[in-house]
Design a protein around this motif. Sequence first.
Motif, PDB file in Angstrom:
ATOM      1  N   ILE A  81       6.940  40.407 -23.117  1.00  0.00           N
ATOM      2  CA  ILE A  81       8.395  40.400 -23.208  1.00  0.00           C
ATOM      3  C   ILE A  81       8.927  39.661 -21.979  1.00  0.00           C
ATOM      4  O   ILE A  81       8.618  40.034 -20.856  1.00  0.00           O
ATOM      5  N   ARG A  83      10.894  38.496 -18.785  1.00  0.00           N
ATOM      6  CA  ARG A  83      11.694  39.222 -17.797  1.00  0.00           C
ATOM      7  C   ARG A  83      12.751  38.305 -17.219  1.00  0.00           C
ATOM      8  O   ARG A  83      12.446  37.199 -16.783  1.00  0.00           O
ATOM      9  N   ARG A 103      12.758  45.471 -16.040  1.00  0.00           N
ATOM     10  CA  ARG A 103      12.095  46.358 -16.997  1.00  0.00           C
ATOM     11  C   ARG A 103      13.107  47.285 -17.653  1.00  0.00           C
ATOM     12  O   ARG A 103      13.065  47.518 -18.862  1.00  0.00           O
ATOM     13  N   ALA A 106      15.058  45.334 -20.198  1.00  0.00           N
ATOM     14  CA  ALA A 106      14.318  45.093 -21.439  1.00  0.00           C
ATOM     15  C   ALA A 106      14.304  46.332 -22.320  1.00  0.00           C
ATOM     16  O   ALA A 106      14.450  46.245 -23.541  1.00  0.00           O
ATOM     17  N   GLN A 113      18.641  39.595 -21.982  1.00  0.00           N
ATOM     18  CA  GLN A 113      17.247  39.362 -22.330  1.00  0.00           C
ATOM     19  C   GLN A 113      17.113  38.221 -23.332  1.00  0.00           C
ATOM     20  O   GLN A 113      17.821  38.202 -24.346  1.00  0.00           O
ATOM     21  N   ARG A 117      15.634  43.641 -28.002  1.00  0.00           N
ATOM     22  CA  ARG A 117      14.787  44.808 -28.221  1.00  0.00           C
ATOM     23  C   ARG A 117      14.313  44.861 -29.671  1.00  0.00           C
ATOM     24  O   ARG A 117      13.153  45.155 -29.956  1.00  0.00           O
ATOM     25  N   SER A 120      11.504  42.395 -30.245  1.00  0.00           N
ATOM     26  CA  SER A 120      10.234  42.865 -29.671  1.00  0.00           C
ATOM     27  C   SER A 120       9.590  43.907 -30.579  1.00  0.00           C
ATOM     28  O   SER A 120       8.377  43.884 -30.825  1.00  0.00           O
ATOM     29  N   ASP A 145       5.314  45.131 -20.402  1.00  0.00           N
ATOM     30  CA  ASP A 145       6.255  45.893 -21.209  1.00  0.00           C
ATOM     31  C   ASP A 145       5.885  45.891 -22.686  1.00  0.00           C
ATOM     32  O   ASP A 145       6.129  46.881 -23.388  1.00  0.00           O
TER      33      ASP A 145
END
Length: 215
Positions: A81, A83, A103, A106, A113, A117, A120, A145
């Motif tokens: 993911i 950063r 973190r 995320a 980002q 989310r 991901s 992550d």
Amino acid sequence: MKVWIVVSGKAQQTLPLRCTGAEYEKACAEAAESPIEPYTGRTMAAAGRKVFHAPGRRARETAEQMIPDGEAVPEPLLAPIPRRAFTDAAGERSFRIWNRMARRQARRGDPRQPESRQASIARAEALIARLEAEEKDCVLVLDGDFLTLLLDRFRLHGCGSQRSGLGRWQPFERILVSRRDLHCGACNHNCLLANPGCDIGRDKARRLAESRKTK
């Protein structure tokens, strides 16, 4: 199906103690392509399992050194993911602060980002769906992550995980992911029914084998 996860090795890259947001993002982007510190521990045998690694040199070298007899294949769905710095404001901050805030950003799905989310989670779900459809043991090499997210999605799919370490993920750490119904559950060891370590587990394994024969 059993999935072994190997945490990527430690990068040889030297991280700055303090940096700007732009320098932080640059260091994170370079980490995936950094060579790793040589692995000198016990290796794994591929034993016919497919070995997939996250894109980038660090994950590839981890797979090659940890599983020397395997044929490592890059898997885009295992990509880390990204950063992103939590602010565009000028000025230096501790690298650890940048990391902690990135973190958190995320996990919350912050608009800053580059990958949402939801995106991901969709990646993790797509990978799990494919592995479940193939029903074959395999090895995944990744970290960060996305590893945390992937394990959480495995849990929601009825799987449990067994670690070789404690606390934060350690370089080259191994994690075994398997369905909970493949485990004994009679004690804290929670052995796989393929190799039960107590009478309750052996009885449960016997009954499971008998039930499969009748199907």
